[in-house]
Design a protein around this motif. Structure first.
Motif, PDB file in Angstrom:
ATOM      1  N   GLU A  38      18.014  46.450   7.711  1.00  0.00           N
ATOM      2  CA  GLU A  38      16.772  46.127   7.675  1.00  0.00           C
ATOM      3  C   GLU A  38      16.291  45.174   8.994  1.00  0.00           C
ATOM      4  N   ASN A  39      17.104  44.134   9.332  1.00  0.00           N
ATOM      5  CA  ASN A  39      17.002  42.986  10.216  1.00  0.00           C
ATOM      6  C   ASN A  39      16.985  43.722  11.470  1.00  0.00           C
ATOM      7  N   VAL A  40      18.288  44.754  11.544  1.00  0.00           N
ATOM      8  CA  VAL A  40      18.417  45.323  12.728  1.00  0.00           C
ATOM      9  C   VAL A  40      17.463  46.387  13.371  1.00  0.00           C
ATOM     10  N   GLU A  41      16.939  47.122  12.134  1.00  0.00           N
ATOM     11  CA  GLU A  41      15.961  48.035  12.325  1.00  0.00           C
ATOM     12  C   GLU A  41      14.390  47.590  12.354  1.00  0.00           C
ATOM     13  N   LEU A  42      14.185  46.380  12.252  1.00  0.00           N
ATOM     14  CA  LEU A  42      12.866  45.869  12.156  1.00  0.00           C
ATOM     15  C   LEU A  42      12.170  45.998  13.528  1.00  0.00           C
ATOM     16  N   PRO A  43      12.886  45.493  14.658  1.00  0.00           N
ATOM     17  CA  PRO A  43      12.214  45.438  15.932  1.00  0.00           C
ATOM     18  C   PRO A  43      11.739  46.785  16.570  1.00  0.00           C
ATOM     19  N   LEU A  44      12.928  47.866  16.053  1.00  0.00           N
ATOM     20  CA  LEU A  44      12.624  49.299  16.625  1.00  0.00           C
ATOM     21  C   LEU A  44      11.343  49.947  15.904  1.00  0.00           C
ATOM     22  N   LEU A  45      11.245  49.467  14.426  1.00  0.00           N
ATOM     23  CA  LEU A  45       9.939  49.990  13.861  1.00  0.00           C
ATOM     24  C   LEU A  45       8.707  49.332  14.359  1.00  0.00           C
ATOM     25  N   LEU A  46       8.835  48.030  14.863  1.00  0.00           N
ATOM     26  CA  LEU A  46       7.698  47.331  15.482  1.00  0.00           C
ATOM     27  C   LEU A  46       7.340  48.013  17.044  1.00  0.00           C
ATOM     28  N   SER A  47       8.518  48.562  17.370  1.00  0.00           N
ATOM     29  CA  SER A  47       8.406  49.058  18.721  1.00  0.00           C
ATOM     30  C   SER A  47       7.882  50.505  18.794  1.00  0.00           C
ATOM     31  N   GLY A  48       7.579  51.015  17.695  1.00  0.00           N
ATOM     32  CA  GLY A  48       7.359  52.354  17.259  1.00  0.00           C
ATOM     33  C   GLY A  48       8.065  53.585  17.155  1.00  0.00           C
ATOM     34  N   VAL A  49       9.371  53.112  17.056  1.00  0.00           N
ATOM     35  CA  VAL A  49      10.552  54.119  16.760  1.00  0.00           C
ATOM     36  C   VAL A  49      10.057  54.584  15.326  1.00  0.00           C
TER      37      VAL A  49
END
Length: 246
Positions: free
Chosen positions: A106-117
Motif C-alpha cells: 500500500e505504501n508503494v501504490e499510494l503515490p500511483l493512486l494519488l497521481s491518477g493510476v
C-alpha cells in the motif's frame, strides 16, 4: 552527443535568516547523462542536499538555469513542477518516509493512486516493484514489521513505481547497519545496470562512491572535483572528467 538528462548552469542559492546569509550554492555547473549513477559527496554543510533539492525542483534557486529532460524548471508553474516530479522522478530518503499504518504494498501504490493510476494497475505495479527489490513475500507487512534494510527497499520500490527518469537519493544508507547498507547499494547498482535508471545519490559513504560511475565532490557550495569511472565512460559514451577546472 545525446543531450544530458540533467543540465545545470550557474546555480546560486542563498539562505537568509535576518542579517545572516549562507551561500549554499555558488555558481554550480553540472551535466549528467541518462543512465549514469552519480554520487555527490563532501563535508556536512557543503551544499550536497541543497543541490539535489534545486535540481529536482523541491527547492527554488536564486540564479541560474536547470533543465531536466530538456525542460526548464523555471519555466514551469508550481503545479507543473509537482506533476512532473510525480511522473518522472523518484525519491529515496534516509528516514524512509513510509506510512506506518498501511502495508508495504500500500505504501508503494499510494503515490500511483494519488497521481491518477487506476487501483488495479497501481496494485500490479506495486507488486512488481516489490518483486524487483526482493520483497514480494513481505508485501502485506507494515513498516514496523520490517527491518531497516527492508524498509529502505520498500522506499526504493516506491521511488521506481512511477517508472521515473531519475531517482534522487539523500543518504539512503545512513540509518542502516553494514549488511543492510551493502544490500541496498547492490540493489541500486543492479537496477541502474539492468534498467538504465539514472541515480543521483547524496552520501558520506565512500562505499557508495566506489560503486558509482561518477563522483562529484563539493566544498563550500562549489563542485571542486568531478571524476568518472573509465569503464562507465565506455558504457555511457561520456568523456572522462577530472578535477574541476582542468
Amino acid at each position: 552527443m545525446e543531450k544530458p538528462i540533467i543540465l545545470a548552469r550557474n546555480i546560486h542559492k542563498t539562505f537568509r535568516n535576518g542579517k545572516i546569509e549562507v551561500h549554499a550554492l555558488r555558481g554550480v555547473d553540472l551535466s549528467i547523462a541518462a543512465g549514469e549513477m552519480v554520487a555527490v559527496m563532501g563535508p556536512s554543510g557543503c551544499g550536497k542536499t541543497t543541490l539535489i533539492n534545486c535540481l529536482s525542483g523541491l527547492d527554488s534557486f536564486d540564479l541560474g538555469e536547470v533543465e531536466i529532460e530538456g525542460a526548464a524548471l523555471r519555466a514551469m508553474s508550481d503545479r507543473a513542477r509537482t506533476s512532473y516530479r510525480a511522473r518522472r522522478m523518484g525519491f529515496v530518503f534516509q528516514t524512509f518516509n513510509l506510512l506506518p499504518v498501511i502495508t508495504a504494498v500500500e505504501n508503494v501504490e499510494l503515490p500511483l493512486l494519488l497521481s491518477g493510476v487506476r487501483p488495479r494497475e497501481a496494485r500490479q505495479r506495486a507488486l512488481r516493484g516489490l518483486t524487483q527489490v526482493v520483497l514480494a513475500d513481505r508485501a502485506e507487512h507494515r513498516p514496523a514489521e520490517l527491518s531497516g534494510g527492508e524498509r529502505q527497499r520498500v522506499t526504493i520500490a516506491r521511488a521506481l513505481a512511477s517508472r521515473p527518469a531519475i531517482v534522487w537519493a539523500d543518504e539512503p544508507t545512513g540509518n542502516l547497519d553494514t549488511k543492510s547498507a551493502a544490500d541496498v547499494l547492490t540493489l541500486m547498482r543492479d537496477l541502474n545496470r539492468e534498467q538504465g535508471q539514472t541515480f543521483v545519490i547524496v552520501t558520506h559513504d565512500p562505499k557508495i562512491g566506489d560503486l558509482c560511475d561518477r563522483v562529484i565532490h563539493m566544498q563550500d557550495g562549489e563542485i571542486v572535483a568531478d571524476v568518472r569511472d573509465e569503464i562507465a565512460d565506455l558504457r555511457t559514451g561520456t568523456p572522462g572528467a577530472v578535477a574541476a577546472g582542468e
